[in-house]
Scaffold this active site. Sequence first.
Site, PDB file in Angstrom:
ATOM      1  N   LEU A   1      90.286  42.880  27.602  1.00 51.39           N
ATOM      2  CA  LEU A   1      89.645  42.582  27.585  1.00 51.39           C
ATOM      3  C   LEU A   1      88.322  43.590  27.316  1.00 51.39           C
ATOM      4  O   LEU A   1      88.355  44.429  27.745  1.00 51.39           O
ATOM      5  CB  LEU A   1      88.229  41.843  28.831  1.00 51.39           C
ATOM      6  CG  LEU A   1      89.893  40.915  29.336  1.00 51.39           C
ATOM      7  CD1 LEU A   1      89.512  39.844  30.458  1.00 51.39           C
ATOM      8  CD2 LEU A   1      90.341  39.164  28.033  1.00 51.39           C
ATOM      9  N   ASP A   2      87.457  43.283  26.384  1.00 49.28           N
ATOM     10  CA  ASP A   2      86.275  44.084  25.878  1.00 49.28           C
ATOM     11  C   ASP A   2      85.365  44.202  27.493  1.00 49.28           C
ATOM     12  O   ASP A   2      85.369  43.418  28.314  1.00 49.28           O
ATOM     13  CB  ASP A   2      85.357  43.127  25.072  1.00 49.28           C
ATOM     14  CG  ASP A   2      85.573  42.872  23.489  1.00 49.28           C
ATOM     15  OD1 ASP A   2      86.782  43.573  24.256  1.00 49.28           O
ATOM     16  OD2 ASP A   2      85.207  42.490  23.165  1.00 49.28           O
ATOM     17  N   LYS A   3      85.339  45.744  27.594  1.00 49.68           N
ATOM     18  CA  LYS A   3      84.344  46.081  28.130  1.00 49.68           C
ATOM     19  C   LYS A   3      83.672  45.372  29.409  1.00 49.68           C
ATOM     20  O   LYS A   3      82.938  44.886  30.781  1.00 49.68           O
ATOM     21  CB  LYS A   3      83.487  47.738  28.544  1.00 49.68           C
ATOM     22  CG  LYS A   3      83.067  47.910  29.727  1.00 49.68           C
ATOM     23  CD  LYS A   3      82.216  49.322  29.413  1.00 49.68           C
ATOM     24  CE  LYS A   3      81.191  49.518  30.462  1.00 49.68           C
ATOM     25  NZ  LYS A   3      80.399  50.740  30.027  1.00 49.68           N
TER      26      LYS A   3
ATOM     27  N   THR B   1      83.205  41.632  28.935  1.00 49.96           N
ATOM     28  CA  THR B   1      83.939  40.635  29.424  1.00 49.96           C
ATOM     29  C   THR B   1      84.224  39.984  30.239  1.00 49.96           C
ATOM     30  O   THR B   1      85.279  41.458  30.778  1.00 49.96           O
ATOM     31  CB  THR B   1      84.939  40.094  27.611  1.00 49.96           C
ATOM     32  OG1 THR B   1      84.118  40.458  26.666  1.00 49.96           O
ATOM     33  CG2 THR B   1      85.672  38.712  27.592  1.00 49.96           C
TER      34      THR B   1
ATOM     35  N   HIS C   1      86.457  42.840  18.924  1.00 46.01           N
ATOM     36  CA  HIS C   1      85.350  42.059  18.911  1.00 46.01           C
ATOM     37  C   HIS C   1      85.374  40.382  18.004  1.00 46.01           C
ATOM     38  O   HIS C   1      84.321  39.660  18.058  1.00 46.01           O
ATOM     39  CB  HIS C   1      84.589  42.826  18.506  1.00 46.01           C
ATOM     40  CG  HIS C   1      84.120  44.266  19.480  1.00 46.01           C
ATOM     41  ND1 HIS C   1      82.816  44.975  18.436  1.00 46.01           N
ATOM     42  CD2 HIS C   1      84.634  44.629  20.463  1.00 46.01           C
ATOM     43  CE1 HIS C   1      83.397  46.107  20.038  1.00 46.01           C
ATOM     44  NE2 HIS C   1      83.667  45.213  21.360  1.00 46.01           N
TER      45      HIS C   1
END
Length: 345
Positions: free
Chosen positions: A141-143, A145, A252
Amino acid sequence: MSGVQILRVGEEEGEQRLDRWLRKRFPQLNQIAIEKLCRTGQIRVDAGRVKPATRIEPGQEVRVPPLPDAAPAPAAPRLRETDAEMIQAAVLWKDEHIIAINKPPGLPSQGGSGQGERHVDGLTPALMFGYKEKPRLVHRLDKDTSGVLLLARTDRVARRLSEAFRARTTRKIYWAAVAGVPSPKMGTVRFGLVKAPGHGRGGEGEKMICVHPARVDQTEGAKRATTDYAVLDSLGTRVSWAALVPVTGRTHQLRAHMAELGHPIIGDGKYGGSGQENLGDGWGAQLGGEISRKLHLHARSISFDHPITGKRITLTAPLPDHMARTWKTLGWSERDVPADPFEEE
């Protein structure tokens, strides 16, 4: 220098490439050395010649020739007690094969350029729970998120879960607060994505650019991407609660797709900055007032077939604090929406 070794492949070690198995057992071996040893017949499986890409199975015997001794491994950095307690408190569910955590926002999944030294992958020693090896991330997961993140407790489970993600048999549903109200209230975004380089020395700040589906094949580096969305609730025309399903899993993807629609995710400075027009009541992805400026994107649930039992598992993660406060401020309740709005007729 070691002597000749005959090693048996363990029950949890099968179904993987020989070269990967060897690199894990013998970190002093690089890929070039493994290829040479296979080519000259010094490495064999069940007495037969093999290639580095050969898949090994439990119970097979691997002949390994004399090898130089491995250099001592550097001591692993000691985890801070507060970090260990934090990541253990994030555990949503676990069994003998899998651990699921509710990743907090602001914590990277892995290290990398600009990510710092504190990340989920670096905290996995606190999630061993009596096992000899650390659990392994099978997706990211993105930082910024938050939400459900799976870790496999053995190599075999890691491989099977990774294959499930590639085959798209897993289902992830994200919740987001987005500027404005998408129209129609349920639809699919099919813009391709291509990476625009960041400005930092290591590529920090990289951004994904949307490409019209008709131009994806003619755009170098572009990949097709598909996102399903559904509006669950709204506050007038200013902001809405959206469920998002990434059919593909591009970097993203959800953030870039919603911004391209004119409905950037609240708190998204990268894709919904002050220059981003939205179809709500202004510019950018900030609502002001009591609403947090943090990213409002959360991996709410994941469904997957258990790689060992075959049972369908669905796990749900509570909202992070800043999103829970926003939901309360806007009068939205988790009890008022279906778990999977895309299954509604």
